[in-house]
Design a protein around this motif. Structure first.
Motif, PDB file in Angstrom:
ATOM      1  N   TYR A   1       0.830  -1.208   0.000  1.00  0.00           N
ATOM      2  CA  TYR A   1       0.000   0.000   0.000  1.00  0.00           C
ATOM      3  C   TYR A   1       0.863   1.255   0.000  1.00  0.00           C
ATOM      4  N   ALA A   2       1.830   1.328   0.900  1.00  0.00           N
ATOM      5  CA  ALA A   2       2.666   2.529   0.998  1.00  0.00           C
ATOM      6  C   ALA A   2       3.454   2.777  -0.280  1.00  0.00           C
ATOM      7  N   LEU A   3       3.961   1.698  -0.887  1.00  0.00           N
ATOM      8  CA  LEU A   3       4.867   1.849  -2.026  1.00  0.00           C
ATOM      9  C   LEU A   3       4.154   1.888  -3.370  1.00  0.00           C
ATOM     10  N   THR A   4       2.984   1.261  -3.474  1.00  0.00           N
ATOM     11  CA  THR A   4       2.332   1.165  -4.788  1.00  0.00           C
ATOM     12  C   THR A   4       0.890   1.655  -4.792  1.00  0.00           C
ATOM     13  N   GLY A   5       0.306   1.876  -3.613  1.00  0.00           N
ATOM     14  CA  GLY A   5      -1.083   2.319  -3.566  1.00  0.00           C
ATOM     15  C   GLY A   5      -2.094   1.198  -3.670  1.00  0.00           C
ATOM     16  N   ARG A   6      -1.641  -0.054  -3.754  1.00  0.00           N
ATOM     17  CA  ARG A   6      -2.579  -1.172  -3.806  1.00  0.00           C
ATOM     18  C   ARG A   6      -2.964  -1.559  -2.387  1.00  0.00           C
ATOM     19  N   HIS A   7      -4.251  -1.720  -2.139  1.00  0.00           N
ATOM     20  CA  HIS A   7      -4.721  -1.992  -0.788  1.00  0.00           C
ATOM     21  C   HIS A   7      -4.189  -3.323  -0.272  1.00  0.00           C
ATOM     22  N   VAL A   8      -4.091  -3.411   1.050  1.00  0.00           N
ATOM     23  CA  VAL A   8      -3.649  -4.629   1.716  1.00  0.00           C
ATOM     24  C   VAL A   8      -4.652  -4.965   2.815  1.00  0.00           C
ATOM     25  N   VAL A   9      -4.633  -6.196   3.246  1.00  0.00           N
ATOM     26  CA  VAL A   9      -5.551  -6.627   4.303  1.00  0.00           C
ATOM     27  C   VAL A   9      -5.063  -6.158   5.667  1.00  0.00           C
ATOM     28  N   TYR A  10      -3.764  -6.315   5.918  1.00  0.00           N
ATOM     29  CA  TYR A  10      -3.180  -5.923   7.206  1.00  0.00           C
ATOM     30  C   TYR A  10      -2.367  -4.646   6.986  1.00  0.00           C
ATOM     31  N   THR A  11      -2.850  -3.532   7.546  1.00  0.00           N
ATOM     32  CA  THR A  11      -2.266  -2.225   7.238  1.00  0.00           C
ATOM     33  C   THR A  11      -1.204  -1.775   8.227  1.00  0.00           C
ATOM     34  N   GLN A  12      -1.038  -2.498   9.333  1.00  0.00           N
ATOM     35  CA  GLN A  12      -0.076  -2.070  10.337  1.00  0.00           C
ATOM     36  C   GLN A  12       0.371  -3.276  11.140  1.00  0.00           C
ATOM     37  N   LEU A  13       1.420  -3.074  11.945  1.00  0.00           N
ATOM     38  CA  LEU A  13       1.943  -4.166  12.751  1.00  0.00           C
ATOM     39  C   LEU A  13       1.250  -4.255  14.102  1.00  0.00           C
ATOM     40  N   GLY A  14       0.807  -3.132  14.619  1.00  0.00           N
ATOM     41  CA  GLY A  14       0.139  -3.115  15.907  1.00  0.00           C
ATOM     42  C   GLY A  14      -1.305  -3.567  15.797  1.00  0.00           C
ATOM     43  N   ALA A  15      -1.687  -4.652  16.489  1.00  0.00           N
ATOM     44  CA  ALA A  15      -3.048  -5.198  16.493  1.00  0.00           C
ATOM     45  C   ALA A  15      -3.623  -5.281  15.083  1.00  0.00           C
ATOM     46  N   PRO A  16      -2.959  -5.953  14.160  1.00  0.00           N
ATOM     47  CA  PRO A  16      -3.407  -5.959  12.756  1.00  0.00           C
ATOM     48  C   PRO A  16      -4.710  -6.700  12.523  1.00  0.00           C
ATOM     49  N   THR A  17      -5.083  -7.608  13.431  1.00  0.00           N
ATOM     50  CA  THR A  17      -6.324  -8.371  13.225  1.00  0.00           C
ATOM     51  C   THR A  17      -7.438  -7.918  14.159  1.00  0.00           C
ATOM     52  N   ALA A  18      -7.212  -6.850  14.924  1.00  0.00           N
ATOM     53  CA  ALA A  18      -8.183  -6.425  15.932  1.00  0.00           C
ATOM     54  C   ALA A  18      -9.540  -6.144  15.301  1.00  0.00           C
ATOM     55  N   GLY A  19     -10.595  -6.682  15.934  1.00  0.00           N
ATOM     56  CA  GLY A  19     -11.959  -6.392  15.498  1.00  0.00           C
ATOM     57  C   GLY A  19     -12.401  -7.149  14.272  1.00  0.00           C
ATOM     58  N   SER A  20     -11.631  -8.097  13.785  1.00  0.00           N
ATOM     59  CA  SER A  20     -11.995  -8.817  12.571  1.00  0.00           C
ATOM     60  C   SER A  20     -11.728 -10.309  12.750  1.00  0.00           C
ATOM     61  N   ALA A  21     -12.805 -11.069  12.873  1.00  0.00           N
ATOM     62  CA  ALA A  21     -12.659 -12.521  12.986  1.00  0.00           C
ATOM     63  C   ALA A  21     -12.096 -13.109  11.702  1.00  0.00           C
ATOM     64  N   ALA A  22     -12.445 -12.497  10.562  1.00  0.00           N
ATOM     65  CA  ALA A  22     -11.947 -12.995   9.278  1.00  0.00           C
ATOM     66  C   ALA A  22     -10.433 -12.839   9.185  1.00  0.00           C
ATOM     67  N   LYS A  23      -9.919 -11.693   9.593  1.00  0.00           N
ATOM     68  CA  LYS A  23      -8.472 -11.482   9.554  1.00  0.00           C
ATOM     69  C   LYS A  23      -7.748 -12.446  10.490  1.00  0.00           C
ATOM     70  N   GLU A  24      -8.358 -12.708  11.640  1.00  0.00           N
ATOM     71  CA  GLU A  24      -7.743 -13.625  12.587  1.00  0.00           C
ATOM     72  C   GLU A  24      -7.728 -15.047  12.039  1.00  0.00           C
ATOM     73  N   LEU A  25      -8.812 -15.445  11.402  1.00  0.00           N
ATOM     74  CA  LEU A  25      -8.859 -16.784  10.808  1.00  0.00           C
ATOM     75  C   LEU A  25      -7.805 -16.939   9.723  1.00  0.00           C
ATOM     76  N   LEU A  26      -7.655 -15.932   8.876  1.00  0.00           N
ATOM     77  CA  LEU A  26      -6.690 -16.009   7.782  1.00  0.00           C
ATOM     78  C   LEU A  26      -5.259 -16.007   8.299  1.00  0.00           C
ATOM     79  N   ARG A  27      -5.021 -15.355   9.423  1.00  0.00           N
ATOM     80  CA  ARG A  27      -3.677 -15.335  10.008  1.00  0.00           C
ATOM     81  C   ARG A  27      -3.174 -16.747  10.278  1.00  0.00           C
ATOM     82  N   THR A  28      -4.078 -17.624  10.700  1.00  0.00           N
ATOM     83  CA  THR A  28      -3.661 -18.983  11.052  1.00  0.00           C
ATOM     84  C   THR A  28      -4.083 -20.034  10.026  1.00  0.00           C
ATOM     85  N   GLY A  29      -5.065 -19.708   9.177  1.00  0.00           N
ATOM     86  CA  GLY A  29      -5.614 -20.751   8.326  1.00  0.00           C
ATOM     87  C   GLY A  29      -5.658 -20.473   6.849  1.00  0.00           C
ATOM     88  N   PHE A  30      -4.981 -19.425   6.367  1.00  0.00           N
ATOM     89  CA  PHE A  30      -5.023 -19.126   4.933  1.00  0.00           C
ATOM     90  C   PHE A  30      -4.506 -20.296   4.106  1.00  0.00           C
TER      91      PHE A  30
END
Length: 707
Positions: free
Chosen positions: A610-639
Motif C-alpha cells: 500500500y505505501a509503495l504502490t497504492g494497492r490496498h492490503v488486508v493488514y495495514t499495520q503491525l500493531g493489532a493488525p487483526t483487531a476487530g476482525s474474525a476474518a483477519k484472525e482466521l486467515l492469520r492462522t488458516g489461509f
C-alpha cells in the motif's frame, strides 16, 4: 563522498517542498505581527501546523480533497487576516533581545547553520537512499497513513485511523501527516526527508531562539547552543529515525521555540511588577559584550514593557500551543514541565510581596488558581484516552545507575542491550552540562533552566524503571525514555553553552587583565575589538575540540542509530524487508489492477504494497493488525487451508483479498513468521493461485480459488 552527495540532488525538490510546507504558511502569518525574523523562523512550523489543522477540517466540510492547492487555498484567509491585524495589533517590540547587534545575529545564524549541517549530514548518511522505506514499527503505519490521505483526500485527526475507514473513526494526531502528505511522489522519500527538516532545521532554530529567551544576557550562548545541540544522539537520531516517531518527533522539535515564547510572555507580564534585573555580574559581562546594554538586560525585557503587547503575544502563544497539540498532544505536557520552574521563578517573588502588602486579594488569587488547576486535573484524570495512556504497560528498560548514565551522557543504546564502550558516552558535553547547571546557581535567569533539566532527568530515570509509585507520571510519554531524552538534550544544550561562555569569558578577562598590566606602549592599539576576537577564537576552539575529540560528535554511533531501520539483509525473510524486496514490491505492485487487495504476513513485507504502490492490503499495520476482525484472525492462522476449508474462502471474500504475497519465513519486531502467522506459509499454490511475479524467493500470486 562527493558521489554520494551528488546522488541526493534528485531529492532537493522534495526538501524544498517540505521546507516550504512547514515554514512558509506560518511565516506569512507571523511576519505582519513583527516578532522579528529569528522568532518568526523558529515559531512558524507550529503556526503552520495549526493552519493545516484548520484547513483539513475546512476541506473536509467543503468536500474538497486535501492537497497542496486546497491547503494553500484554506491558508489564504488566515494570512490575509494576519496582515490586516498586523497593521493595528503588531507586537511593540521583537521577540528577541533588541540590543544585540548585527555581528551577534550573524554569528547566531552561522552557528545554527553549521549545527544544522552537521546533523543533516549524519541523518542522510544513516538513511542512505531517501526513497528507502523505513522498517520501523511506527513508520510502517505512518507511511500507510500518508498514502491513505493522498488517496482519500482527508487529513483530519479523525480521518486516518483506522486506515481505509473501516470501523469507528478515532482520534490520531495528524499534524505531521497533513504536511508531509502534501508532497507529491514517493511517500517514503517525503517521510524520510521530513526527518531532515524536523531534526536539522526546526530543532536547531528552536534551540537558538530558546537560548535568546532564557539567557538574554549571554549572546555567546545563543550561538553555542545549536552547535552543542548537534552532539546529542537522543534527538533527532534516536527518536526520529531509530524509533520512527515522526509525529511525536515533530512535536518534540516544536517544544524549544514554544517554551521560549512562554518564557518571554512570563517575563513581559511580570516585568512591570518586578524590580529591574540586576546589573550583569562578572560572569555575564564577559559573555554579553557590548550588545547587552548597560543593565545587562536586553531592551525587550525591561520593566514597563507596554501592556498592549501582551495580548497579541498571548494569542501567538495559544496558536503555537495549538500547533504543538496538532503535532502530538504529549508536547503540551513537556512544555508544562519545562515552563513550571520559570513560572515559579517569576511569580513566587510576586506572591511573597503580595502577601506582605495585600494579603487578602493575593490569597484569593492563589485560591482561584488552585481551584482552576484542580478542575483541569479532574478533567484530565477522567479522560478515558489519557487514562489509557497513563496506564500504558512498558517493560523496565534500565535501572539506576544505568538510567542515570543514559540521562547524563546520552548513550546511544541501553546498557542491557549492549554494554557501552567509552566512545559511546557524550562525556565532554555531559560534564559541560553539569558544569552549566552549577554555573546556573550564580546566573539568575538560568536557575529555572537548571531546574527544568533536573526535572527531565528525573522523569527519564522514572520512565526507565524499575516500576514504582511515581513511574505513572511518565505515562504522558507512554513511559518511553526516547520521548523524554530529547528534552534533557534541549535544556542540556543551553547549560553546556552557558558553561562554555562563562569559562571562556573568564579566560578572556584574565588575558585582558594581563595585557592591561603591561607597559602602555605594549597595549593593543586601534579599534579592533580584541576581547570579542579572543572570545570568538577561544569558543570556536572549544567547540572544535569537542567535535574532534568526540569522533566528529560520535559520528559512527549517530549514523548507526539512524541506519537501524534502513539496513536490509541479503537473506529473504530476514526483517520486514530484505535486500531487493522493496524494488520487487514496487515492480509487482505496478502490475496489479487499481482495485487489487494483497494479503500476506505484514511482518514480512505485505503491508508495504500500500505505501509503495497504492494497492490496498488486508493488514495495514503491525500493531493489532487483526483487531476487530474474525476474518483477519482466521486467515492469520488458516489461509494455507484455502483449498480445503470453505470458511477460509468466505473470510477471503469478506476482507476482499485478491492477491497473495509469499516470502520466505523469517522474523521481525519479535514476530516469528511460522508461529505468529502460520497461515501464510507452506501454502499449496499449485491449485487456486496464478503466479504474477517472482524473484529471489518471493512471489506474488493472484487468488483464483475463491472466484
Amino acid at each position: 563522498m562527493l558521489d554520494w552527495l551528488s546522488g541526493l540532488t534528485s531529492s532537493a525538490p522534495t526538501v524544498v517542498f517540505l521546507v516550504t510546507a512547514f515554514f512558509l504558511p506560518g511565516l506569512l502569518v507571523l511576519l505582519p505581527l513583527k516578532p522579528g525574523w529569528p522568532a518568526a523562523i523558529a515559531l512558524s512550523p507550529a503556526v503552520t501546523l495549526l493552519m493545516l489543522l484548520a484547513g483539513s477540517f475546512a476541506t473536509a466540510a467543503l468536500g474538497l480533497p486535501w492537497n497542496a492547492a486546497t491547503a494553500a487555498l484554506t491558508a489564504l484567509p488566515l494570512v490575509l487576516l494576519a496582515w490586516l491585524a498586523g497593521r493595528r495589533f503588531a507586537l511593540g517590540q521583537p521577540l528577541a533581545p533588541g540590543s544585540a547587534g548585527l555581528p551577534t545575529w550573524l554569528a547566531v545564524g552561522a552557528a545554527t547553520a553549521l549545527g544544522s549541517a552537521v546533523t543533516c549530514l549524519a541523518l542522510l548518511r544513516g538513511i542512505g537512499d531517501p526513497a528507502t522505506a523505513s522498517q520501523g514499527w511506527d513508520p510502517i503505519f505512518h507511511l500507510n497513513a500518508l498514502r491513505w490521505i493522498q488517496e482519500s483526500g482527508q487529513a483530519t485527526p479523525w480521518s486516518i485511523a483506522p486506515i481505509f475507514g473501516a470501523g469507528r473513526a478515532t482520534y490520531y494526531p495528524a499534524g505531521w501527516h497533513s504536511a508531509v502528505a502534501l508532497v507529491p511522489g514517493s511517500v517514503s522519500e517525503a517521510a524520510n526527508l521530513s526527518s531532515i527538516v524536523i531534526g536539522g532545521l526546526i530543532w536547531p532554530a528552536g534551540l537558538a531562539f530558546l537560548a535568546t529567551a532564557v539567557l538574554p544576557r549571554h549572546p555567546a550562548a545563543w550561538a553555542l547552543t545549536p552547535l552543542v545541540g548537534a552532539s546529542f544522539i537522543s534527538f533527532p537520531f534516536s527518536q526520529l529515525l531509530r524509533s520512527g516517531q515522526w509525529p511525536n518527533g515533530l512535536a518534540t522539535a516544536l517544544v524549544p521555540a514554544t517554551l521560549a515564547l512562554a518564557v518571554l510572555l512570563l517575563r513581559r507580564v511580570t516585568s512591570a511588577a518586578t524590580p529591574a534585573e540586576p546589573t550583569a555580574g562578572p560572569t555575564a559581562v564577559a559573555t554579553a559584550g557590548p550588545s547587552a546594554g548597560r543593565s545587562g538586560v536586553p531592551a525587550g525585557t525591561r520593566a514597563g514593557a507596554p501592556a498592549r503587547g501582551h495580548v497579541p503575544l498571548a494569542i501567538i502563544l495559544v496558536a503555537v500551543l495549538g500547533g504543538c497539540a496538532a503535532a502530538h498532544p504529549s508536547a503540551l505536557f513537556a512544555i508544562a514541565v519545562a515552563v513550571l520552574p520559570f513560572v515559579a521563578a517569576r511569580f513566587l517573588p510576586l506572591l511573597v510581596r503580595g502577601v506582605r502588602r495585600r494579603p487578602l486579594p493575593t490569597l484569593a488569587a492563589v485560591l482561584v488558581a488552585v481551584l482552576l488547576a484542580a478542575a483541569a486535573w479532574s478533567v484530565l484524570a477522567n479522560s478515558r484516552l489519557l487514562a489509557g495512556v497513563m496506564a500504558y504497560r512498558r517493560a523496565v528498560r534500565a535501572a539506576v545507575p544505568d538510567s542515570v548514565y543514559l540521562a547524563f551522557f546520552d548513550l546511544p543504546r541501553f546498557p542491557a542491550l549492549s554494554p557501552p564502550a567509552p566512545d559511546d558516552f557524550n562525556i565532554a558535553v555531559g560534564l559541560l552540562v553539569i558544569l552549566g547547571a552549577v554555573a546556573a546557581v550564580f546566573v539568575r535567569e538560568a536557575r529555572p533552566l537548571a531546574a527544568t533539566w533536573l526535572a527531565f532527568v528525573g522523569l527519564y530515570v522514572l520512565a526507565a524503571g524499575p516500576e514504582n509509585g511515581l513511574r505513572w507520571l511518565t505515562g504522558f510519554w507512554y513511559k518511553d525514555t526516547q520521548r523524554i531524552a530529547p528534552f534533557i538534550a534541549m535544556a542540556g544544550s543551553l547549560l553546556a553553552a552557558l558553561a562554555i561562555a562563562v569559562v571562556t569569558g573568564a579566560a578572556v578577562r584574565a588575558v585582558m587583565r594581563a595585557i592591561s598590566a603591561r607597559p602602555h606602549e605594549a597595549r593593543p592599539a586601534g579599534r579592533w575589538p580584541v576581547p570579542a576576537i579572543l572570545f570568538t577564537v577561544a569558543a570556536a576552539a572549544v567547540i572544535g575540540a569537542l567535535y574532534v575529540g568526540s569522533g566528529s560528535y560520535r559520528s559512527v554511533e549517530r549514523v548507526a542509530v539512524s541506519a537501524q531501520n534502513y539496513t536490509v539483509s541479503d537473506k529473504p525473510g530476514a526483517g520486514v524487508l530484505s535486500s531487493g524486496e522493496q524494488a520487487f514490491i514496487e515492480r509487482a505492485g505496478s502490475m496489479l489492477p487499481d482495485d487489487a487487495v494483497v494479503i500476506g504476513d505484514p511482518f514480512n513485507g505485505e503491508t508495504y504494497f500500500y505505501a509503495l504502490t497504492g494497492r490496498h492490503v488486508v493488514y495495514t499495520q503491525l500493531g493489532a493488525p487483526t483487531a476487530g476482525s474474525a476474518a483477519k484472525e482466521l486467515l492469520r492462522t488458516g489461509f494455507n487451508r484455502l483449498a480445503a476449508d470453505p470458511a477460509v474462502c468466505d473470510a477471503v471474500r469478506k476482507v476482499g483479498a485478491t492477491y497473495f504475497y509469499e516470502d520466505a519465513p523469517g522474523g521481525s519486531h519479535g514476530s516469528v513468521s511460522l508461529k505468529r502467522w502460520p497461515g501464510f506459509y507452506n501454502v499449496p499454490t499449485e491449485q487456486g493461485f496464478e503466479k504474477v511475479a517472482s524473484a529471489e524467493g518471493r512471489t506474488l500470486y493472484r487468488i483464483t480459488a475463491c472466484g
